[in-house]
Design a protein around this motif. Structure first.
Motif, PDB file in Angstrom:
ATOM      1  N   LEU A  19      15.971  70.258  54.507  1.00  0.00           N
ATOM      2  CA  LEU A  19      15.964  69.213  53.491  1.00  0.00           C
ATOM      3  C   LEU A  19      14.992  69.587  52.384  1.00  0.00           C
ATOM      4  O   LEU A  19      13.870  70.038  52.652  1.00  0.00           O
ATOM      5  N   ASP A  20      15.426  69.417  51.158  1.00  0.00           N
ATOM      6  CA  ASP A  20      14.611  69.756  49.996  1.00  0.00           C
ATOM      7  C   ASP A  20      13.459  68.759  49.856  1.00  0.00           C
ATOM      8  O   ASP A  20      13.661  67.552  49.814  1.00  0.00           O
ATOM      9  N   GLU A  21      12.241  69.308  49.742  1.00  0.00           N
ATOM     10  CA  GLU A  21      11.054  68.450  49.608  1.00  0.00           C
ATOM     11  C   GLU A  21      11.099  67.617  48.331  1.00  0.00           C
ATOM     12  O   GLU A  21      10.550  66.521  48.277  1.00  0.00           O
ATOM     13  N   THR A  22      11.769  68.147  47.294  1.00  0.00           N
ATOM     14  CA  THR A  22      11.826  67.419  46.019  1.00  0.00           C
ATOM     15  C   THR A  22      12.824  66.268  46.054  1.00  0.00           C
ATOM     16  O   THR A  22      12.908  65.479  45.106  1.00  0.00           O
ATOM     17  N   VAL A  23      13.592  66.173  47.127  1.00  0.00           N
ATOM     18  CA  VAL A  23      14.560  65.084  47.283  1.00  0.00           C
ATOM     19  C   VAL A  23      14.128  64.119  48.384  1.00  0.00           C
ATOM     20  O   VAL A  23      14.176  62.902  48.222  1.00  0.00           O
ATOM     21  N   PHE A  24      13.671  64.672  49.503  1.00  0.00           N
ATOM     22  CA  PHE A  24      13.342  63.854  50.671  1.00  0.00           C
ATOM     23  C   PHE A  24      11.836  63.722  50.924  1.00  0.00           C
ATOM     24  O   PHE A  24      11.437  63.076  51.884  1.00  0.00           O
ATOM     25  N   GLY A  25      11.024  64.312  50.057  1.00  0.00           N
ATOM     26  CA  GLY A  25       9.583  64.293  50.345  1.00  0.00           C
ATOM     27  C   GLY A  25       8.708  63.924  49.178  1.00  0.00           C
ATOM     28  O   GLY A  25       7.534  64.315  49.130  1.00  0.00           O
ATOM     29  N   ILE A  26       9.229  63.146  48.213  1.00  0.00           N
ATOM     30  CA  ILE A  26       8.412  62.770  47.059  1.00  0.00           C
ATOM     31  C   ILE A  26       7.674  61.455  47.328  1.00  0.00           C
ATOM     32  O   ILE A  26       7.956  60.747  48.296  1.00  0.00           O
ATOM     33  N   GLU A  27       6.758  61.128  46.445  1.00  0.00           N
ATOM     34  CA  GLU A  27       6.089  59.821  46.511  1.00  0.00           C
ATOM     35  C   GLU A  27       7.056  58.789  45.933  1.00  0.00           C
ATOM     36  O   GLU A  27       7.440  58.872  44.768  1.00  0.00           O
ATOM     37  N   PRO A  28       7.488  57.806  46.718  1.00  0.00           N
ATOM     38  CA  PRO A  28       8.497  56.849  46.231  1.00  0.00           C
ATOM     39  C   PRO A  28       8.047  56.082  44.994  1.00  0.00           C
ATOM     40  O   PRO A  28       6.898  55.645  44.900  1.00  0.00           O
ATOM     41  N   ASN A  29       8.959  55.942  44.046  1.00  0.00           N
ATOM     42  CA  ASN A  29       8.714  55.161  42.834  1.00  0.00           C
ATOM     43  C   ASN A  29       9.471  53.840  42.976  1.00  0.00           C
ATOM     44  O   ASN A  29      10.676  53.766  42.751  1.00  0.00           O
ATOM     45  N   GLN A  30       8.754  52.803  43.355  1.00  0.00           N
ATOM     46  CA  GLN A  30       9.390  51.524  43.651  1.00  0.00           C
ATOM     47  C   GLN A  30      10.020  50.882  42.428  1.00  0.00           C
ATOM     48  O   GLN A  30      11.047  50.197  42.524  1.00  0.00           O
ATOM     49  N   HIS A  31       9.417  51.108  41.253  1.00  0.00           N
ATOM     50  CA  HIS A  31       9.967  50.477  40.054  1.00  0.00           C
ATOM     51  C   HIS A  31      11.318  51.087  39.686  1.00  0.00           C
ATOM     52  O   HIS A  31      12.235  50.373  39.249  1.00  0.00           O
ATOM     53  N   ALA A  32      11.466  52.384  39.869  1.00  0.00           N
ATOM     54  CA  ALA A  32      12.750  53.036  39.596  1.00  0.00           C
ATOM     55  C   ALA A  32      13.827  52.487  40.529  1.00  0.00           C
ATOM     56  O   ALA A  32      14.966  52.238  40.109  1.00  0.00           O
TER      57      ALA A  32
END
Length: 209
Positions: A19-32
């Protein structure tokens, strides 16, 4: 970041998907996420509400009483909003509630939801499968094997599969979608997200465009 691929019996196959870290491992942006869910729900609204204004009421236009000398309010005709059956002031009008979001924000929203699901251990990868005929009973057997029966679940396909889709259609808590149809709302609304093995790479590539 890797996940074990499960078979239709819920057992590990011994294979893993990366799994790509840039897809499944980012800091979630709740506002987005909030904005895309809001956009999805707004697009579902019909916007056909309508109330008649004073000019649209069919009634007499005769002035009810003389303008001056009565000692009370000055009335025009019976279509006045102050009377029962009169027009409504600033009533609702048909409108389109849809609004636009840029593609980068929508991709960020999906990545944020997936990253949060990953943190919650709510993502599974299932080996690619096909059904010879649409049978709800077969799909329920699969849900039981994955311990998902009775839970809200979203299955993501690598390509359209009519038999799998039809087998799940009567199950109120289960949804089957193609990888390019999934919205952030679908991901948020699902308690568990199940990727078919072939859909993982396609889904990741779709979010990198």
């Amino acid at each position: 970041m890797e996940l074990v691929v499960l078979n239709t019996s819920g057992k590990e196959t011994g294979r893993k998907v990366t799994l790509d870290e840039t897809v499944f491992g980012i800091e979630p942006n709740q506002h987005a996420v909030y904005l895309e869910v809001k956009q999805y729900l707004a697009a579902q609204r019909q916007g056909t509400h309508k109330a008649k204004e004073r000019s649209e009421i069919t009634a007499s236009t005769k002035k009810l009483k003389k303008q001056k000398g009565s000692g009370s309010a000055r009335y025009g005709d019976i279509k006045s909003p102050t009377f029962r059956g009169g027009g409504r002031v600033f009533g609702p009008k048909p409108r389109d509630y849809r609004f636009k979001l840029n593609k980068a924000l929508k991709r960020l929203a999906k990545k944020s939801v997936l990253s949060q699901k990953m943190r919650d251990n709510s993502i599974k990868v299932l080996e690619d499968m096909s059904l010879n005929a649409p049978k709800t009973k077969d799909f329920i057997t699969l849900l039981n094997a994955l311990a998902l029966n009775g839970k809200k679940s979203l299955f993501i396909l690598p390509e359209a599969n009519k038999n799998v889709y039809l087998s799940s259609r009567n199950l109120p808590k289960t949804k089957v979608m193609n990888f390019n149809e999934v919205s952030s709302y679908d991901l948020v609304n699902a308690g568990e997200v199940v990727f078919f093995e072939g859909a993982v790479e396609k889904f990741q590539e779709n979010l990198k465009k």
